[in-house]
Design an enzyme around this catalytic site. Sequence first.
Site, PDB file in Angstrom:
ATOM      1  N   ARG A   1      -9.172  10.990  -0.923  1.00  0.00           N
ATOM      2  CA  ARG A   1      -8.669  11.752   0.051  1.00  0.00           C
ATOM      3  C   ARG A   1      -8.276  12.924  -0.618  1.00  0.00           C
ATOM      4  O   ARG A   1      -7.925  13.210  -1.826  1.00  0.00           O
ATOM      5  CB  ARG A   1      -7.201  11.166   0.763  1.00  0.00           C
TER       6      ARG A   1
ATOM      7  N   TYR B   1     -14.411   2.183   9.927  1.00  0.00           N
ATOM      8  CA  TYR B   1     -12.773   2.306  10.010  1.00  0.00           C
ATOM      9  C   TYR B   1     -12.458   2.838  11.599  1.00  0.00           C
ATOM     10  O   TYR B   1     -11.678   2.156  12.077  1.00  0.00           O
ATOM     11  CB  TYR B   1     -11.996   3.327   9.040  1.00  0.00           C
TER      12      TYR B   1
ATOM     13  N   LYS C   1     -10.239   0.430  14.239  1.00  0.00           N
ATOM     14  CA  LYS C   1      -8.709   0.888  14.772  1.00  0.00           C
ATOM     15  C   LYS C   1      -9.066   0.899  16.341  1.00  0.00           C
ATOM     16  O   LYS C   1      -7.962   0.587  16.711  1.00  0.00           O
ATOM     17  CB  LYS C   1      -8.654   2.075  13.915  1.00  0.00           C
TER      18      LYS C   1
ATOM     19  N   SER D   1      -4.902  -2.555   5.927  1.00  0.00           N
ATOM     20  CA  SER D   1      -6.336  -1.931   6.212  1.00  0.00           C
ATOM     21  C   SER D   1      -6.701  -1.234   5.055  1.00  0.00           C
ATOM     22  O   SER D   1      -5.864  -0.206   4.558  1.00  0.00           O
ATOM     23  CB  SER D   1      -6.561  -1.338   7.454  1.00  0.00           C
TER      24      SER D   1
ATOM     25  N   GLY E   1       0.898  -1.312  -0.013  1.00  0.00           N
ATOM     26  CA  GLY E   1      -0.041   0.029  -0.096  1.00  0.00           C
ATOM     27  C   GLY E   1       0.909   1.406   0.065  1.00  0.00           C
ATOM     28  O   GLY E   1       2.106   1.249  -0.113  1.00  0.00           O
TER      29      GLY E   1
ATOM     30  N   ALA F   1      -0.603   0.275  13.040  1.00  0.00           N
ATOM     31  CA  ALA F   1      -0.756   1.496  12.537  1.00  0.00           C
ATOM     32  C   ALA F   1      -2.297   1.647  12.936  1.00  0.00           C
ATOM     33  O   ALA F   1      -3.143   1.175  12.231  1.00  0.00           O
ATOM     34  CB  ALA F   1      -0.517   1.508  11.019  1.00  0.00           C
TER      35      ALA F   1
END
Length: 327
Positions: A200, A159, A163, A89, A24, A128
């Site tokens: 984003r 999300y 996390k 993720s 990623g 992370a």
Amino acid sequence: MTSIDDARRAPARTGRVVVTGGAGFLGSHLCTELVARGWEVVCLDNFLTGSPANVAHLMGDERFQLVRCDVTDFIHVPGAVDLVLHFASPASPVDYLQLPIHTLKVGSIGTGHALGLAMEKGARFLIASTSEVYGDPQEHPQREDYWGHVNPIGPRGVYDEAKRYAEALTTAYRTTHGVDTAIVRIFNTYGPRMRPFDGRAIPTFIRQALAGEPLTVAGDGSQTRSVCYVDDLVRGILALADSGEAGPVNIGNPSERTVLEIAQDVVAATGSRSRIDFIERPVDDPTVRRPDTTKAQELLGWAPEVQWQEGLARTVAWFRQELATSA
């Protein structure tokens, strides 16, 4: 202050590291830096949001191995492992809104598998996490002892809660099984290898500006973000991995700017004539987001070094080349 080049010349330690989600955006930069520092790297990825192209430059190096693997199924890595970096993720809004159940499974089942690997191998484990654990914060800037303001059933909840659960599971493995763990809370990061359509703000603005399209700013653009160049982030993550600290530790740029300012800077950096259009703001879009990085400074000796204009110029140059190649 130690730079990435200094760290490469005198790495604190090396060994064998497993990086989940290593193909990623962030994972690939970690793999690149770890190989440069002398680590043997096993990169695990199912390529759902990552790409082999992100690590193609490492494929000829005997210290690098790429393995197709979905961490929600099982993780098996033969041989010794000294460090596990769990970065698998979906991370952009486009991804986790399209893959809500998988996102939750990666944060829960996948984290359990990665922790199990670290426990089996006696390895240090770093997860992370994200500034999203703070939600739409009512405390500003955000310190690590702030519990957050999160909507668990909103569209971003898959999300956020994945996390938050992953942090709790990591802590439980530390306190119950004695696994050497660390939690890094990553704030907005940008740089080369971001996907143009990942949703984003910065890659979206750059793609739109280079295409001569209007830049779409959510709301009136007054919401704030702190943005950290990827090289600085990688340096902070590896400092935490090497430190023995448990965290959580915020890694991000404590400088704050509005989304509208970011869009205007992208227009200037690309030399575009694109106008700025304002669109509806997403549900639960944070109004402010800025890390308190005192712990990172005091515990790790870390602070960001790449200035916004410099990092933006590097990122624009990469996007310009990639888009020209794909065209």
